[in-house]
Design a protein around this motif. Structure first.
Motif, short mmCIF file in Angstrom:
data_model
loop_
_atom_site.label_atom_id
_atom_site.label_comp_id
_atom_site.label_asym_id
_atom_site.label_seq_id
_atom_site.Cartn_x
_atom_site.Cartn_y
_atom_site.Cartn_z
N SER A 23 17.40 10.60 0.25
CA SER A 23 16.20 10.57 -0.62
C SER A 23 15.29 9.39 -0.70
N THR A 24 16.08 8.21 -0.89
CA THR A 24 15.62 6.91 -0.93
C THR A 24 14.69 6.64 0.30
N GLN A 25 15.44 6.98 1.58
CA GLN A 25 14.62 6.66 2.78
C GLN A 25 13.53 7.57 2.99
N ILE A 26 13.31 8.71 2.60
CA ILE A 26 12.15 9.29 2.48
C ILE A 26 11.18 8.87 1.66
N ARG A 27 11.34 8.52 0.24
CA ARG A 27 10.50 7.89 -0.42
C ARG A 27 10.12 6.65 0.25
N GLN A 28 10.96 5.53 0.92
CA GLN A 28 10.21 4.57 1.41
C GLN A 28 9.52 4.94 2.68
N THR A 29 9.96 5.64 3.46
CA THR A 29 9.13 6.10 4.78
C THR A 29 7.73 6.77 4.16
N THR A 30 7.62 7.59 3.21
CA THR A 30 6.56 8.09 2.66
C THR A 30 5.49 6.70 2.11
N ALA A 31 6.03 5.97 1.54
CA ALA A 31 5.44 4.75 1.13
C ALA A 31 4.69 4.00 2.08
N GLU A 32 5.46 3.85 3.09
CA GLU A 32 5.24 3.02 4.22
C GLU A 32 4.10 3.65 5.26
N LEU A 33 4.33 5.04 5.33
CA LEU A 33 3.37 5.98 6.05
C LEU A 33 1.98 5.54 5.28
N SER A 34 2.02 5.87 3.84
CA SER A 34 0.66 5.74 3.13
C SER A 34 -0.06 4.37 3.49
N GLU A 35 1.08 3.36 3.29
CA GLU A 35 0.22 1.90 3.54
C GLU A 35 -0.24 1.93 5.14
N MET A 36 0.64 2.42 6.03
CA MET A 36 -0.01 2.50 7.23
C MET A 36 -1.13 2.98 7.46
N LYS A 37 -1.41 4.11 6.79
CA LYS A 37 -2.65 4.76 6.82
C LYS A 37 -3.77 4.21 6.22
N ALA A 38 -3.70 3.44 5.12
CA ALA A 38 -4.61 2.61 4.60
C ALA A 38 -4.86 1.41 5.49
N ASN A 39 -3.96 0.78 6.23
CA ASN A 39 -4.24 -0.38 6.92
C ASN A 39 -4.73 0.00 8.14
N LEU A 40 -4.38 1.25 8.65
CA LEU A 40 -5.43 1.63 9.98
C LEU A 40 -6.58 1.84 9.59
N GLN A 41 -7.16 2.41 8.40
CA GLN A 41 -8.44 2.76 8.20
C GLN A 41 -9.12 1.40 7.87
N LYS A 42 -8.41 0.43 7.27
CA LYS A 42 -9.03 -0.89 7.07
C LYS A 42 -9.39 -1.76 8.51
N GLN A 43 -8.66 -1.51 9.49
CA GLN A 43 -8.84 -2.06 10.91
C GLN A 43 -9.89 -1.28 11.53
N ARG A 44 -10.07 -0.07 11.40
CA ARG A 44 -11.01 0.58 12.18
C ARG A 44 -12.32 0.22 11.49
N GLU A 45 -12.52 0.13 10.00
CA GLU A 45 -13.73 -0.41 9.51
C GLU A 45 -14.12 -1.85 10.10
N ARG A 46 -13.13 -2.70 10.00
CA ARG A 46 -13.18 -3.98 10.77
C ARG A 46 -13.91 -3.91 12.23
N VAL A 47 -13.27 -3.12 13.12
CA VAL A 47 -13.76 -2.85 14.29
C VAL A 47 -15.29 -2.60 14.45
N VAL A 48 -15.61 -1.50 13.68
CA VAL A 48 -16.97 -0.89 13.37
C VAL A 48 -17.95 -1.89 12.94
N ALA A 49 -17.61 -2.74 12.03
CA ALA A 49 -18.37 -3.74 11.10
C ALA A 49 -18.70 -4.75 12.45
#
Length: 359
Positions: A146-172
């Protein structure tokens, strides 16, 4: 063949770049403007690679999440079974069933009956304990998953935000580059420079930069032995130890470790470290600082604040990638096992590390 193509591309890139001052005289882009465009184009290439790394990590995390979810479901089913068995055992003790069994053993009429009943009693008690232990193990595994799932979920959420940020940087950045190329006066020449620079960087440049980082990481593994052998390298005042390393000593040490450092040198300034050098067509400058880190273990960790390749500054994504891939720090406990680092600083020509006894 790939390396030769990269070298040819870089030579062409240099020739084109050297022609820019003449073009500038006729009202076209200045060398500074062109360098800015090239730096941005190189940043786009590197941020694109970071996007690929993030996407791959996302894929791995998604697979890990699915695996953990299946494991959690299986463990929940198993724990319900074990929970019923453990509950039955606990109830038997609570209602006194095991006490009556013990009284039966104690009421045996002969030693033979006593030993037989006692063996049965031991088997039953042992099985009870095994049931309870198994339930506890299942419960701990369930909690860990259960703890691993919570950590993985949080990391996935962070990865998604980071991916969006980097894509916006490239476009700009791409918009900025497109606008600068359009007003450069010679879009074809600028585009040619960008293409050749990208070709050189991806075929040779990044590998050469990694060669230096790999050599530095390897040398740092032997730094504790070097410090131990230096007269006056370690001093003590009460329970406080101090390591002092001069930049000349460090450079001599590095050159003894690898000939790649013959044209590469460290310079210690106030709260800043600069390592730079040039070999063949490659110029590299690394600017950073040290900090004391306690996780995962006590260490002096090097952070890359600025990375310049052939006068073009690379983006933060490249710096972080190199930090993850190569450990440029060192571990004081390899020098004195009973101490830990508490502070690190640099001044003109000197790196100083404060150590305290570790309890």
């Amino acid at each position: 063949m790939k390396r030769q193509h990269g070298i040819s591309a870089f030579i062409l890139c240099i020739i084109l770049f050297l022609q820019l001052p003449l073009a500038y005289a006729y009202g076209e882009s200045s060398p500074e403007d062109t360098r800015e465009i090239l730096q941005k184009s190189l940043s786009i290439v590197e941020i694109d690679h970071e996007i690929e790394r993030i996407a791959e990590r996302q894929k791995q995390l998604a697979q890990q999440y699915e695996t953990l979810s299946v494991q959690l479901q299986e463990q929940e089913e198993q724990i319900h079974i074990q929970q019923d068995r453990a509950g039955a055992v606990v109830r038997s003790y609570y209602t006194g069933e095991r006490d009556s069994l013990l009284m039966t053993v104690l009421g045996a009429r002969s030693f033979k009956d006593l030993f037989v009943l006692y063996d049965y009693y031991q088997i039953i008690i042992g099985r009870d304990q095994a049931v309870l232990d198994k339930y506890q193990d299942r419960y701990r595994n369930l909690q860990q998953t259960s703890t691993q799932i919570r950590q993985t979920t949080a990391e996935l959420s962070e990865m998604k935000a980071n991916l969006q940020k980097q894509r916006e940087r490239v476009v700009a950045l791409q918009k900025e580059v497109d606008a600068q190329i359009a007003t450069s006066g010679d879009a074809a020449a600028i585009q040619k420079l960008m293409d050749e620079l990208t070709l050189y960087w991806e075929n040779i440049g990044i590998y050469e930069v990694k060669r230096y980082f790999k050599a530095l990481a390897s040398a740092m593994q032997n730094l504790p032995d070097f410090i131990q052998k230096q007269n006056g390298g370690i001093s003590t005042t009460g329970t406080t130890y101090t390591i002092r390393i001069g930049q000349d000593e460090l450079n001599a040490f590095l050159r003894s470790q690898n000939s790649i450092f013959e044209d590469f040198a460290f310079q210690f300034n106030q709260d800043k470290i600069i390592a730079s050098g040039q070999r063949d067509q490659l110029q590299l400058s690394i600017e950073g600082h040290y900090t004391v880190e306690n996780e995962p273990k006590n260490s002096i960790r090097f952070h890359v604040d600025k990375l310049v390749f052939n006068q073009l500054e690379l983006p933060d994504t490249t710096r972080r990638m190199l930090e993850r891939e190569f450990d440029l720090g060192f571990y004081p406990q390899k020098i004195l096992s009973f101490v830990k680092a508490t502070d690190v600083s640099t001044s003109e020509g000197v790196l100083e590390v404060k150590l305290a006894i570790s309890f």
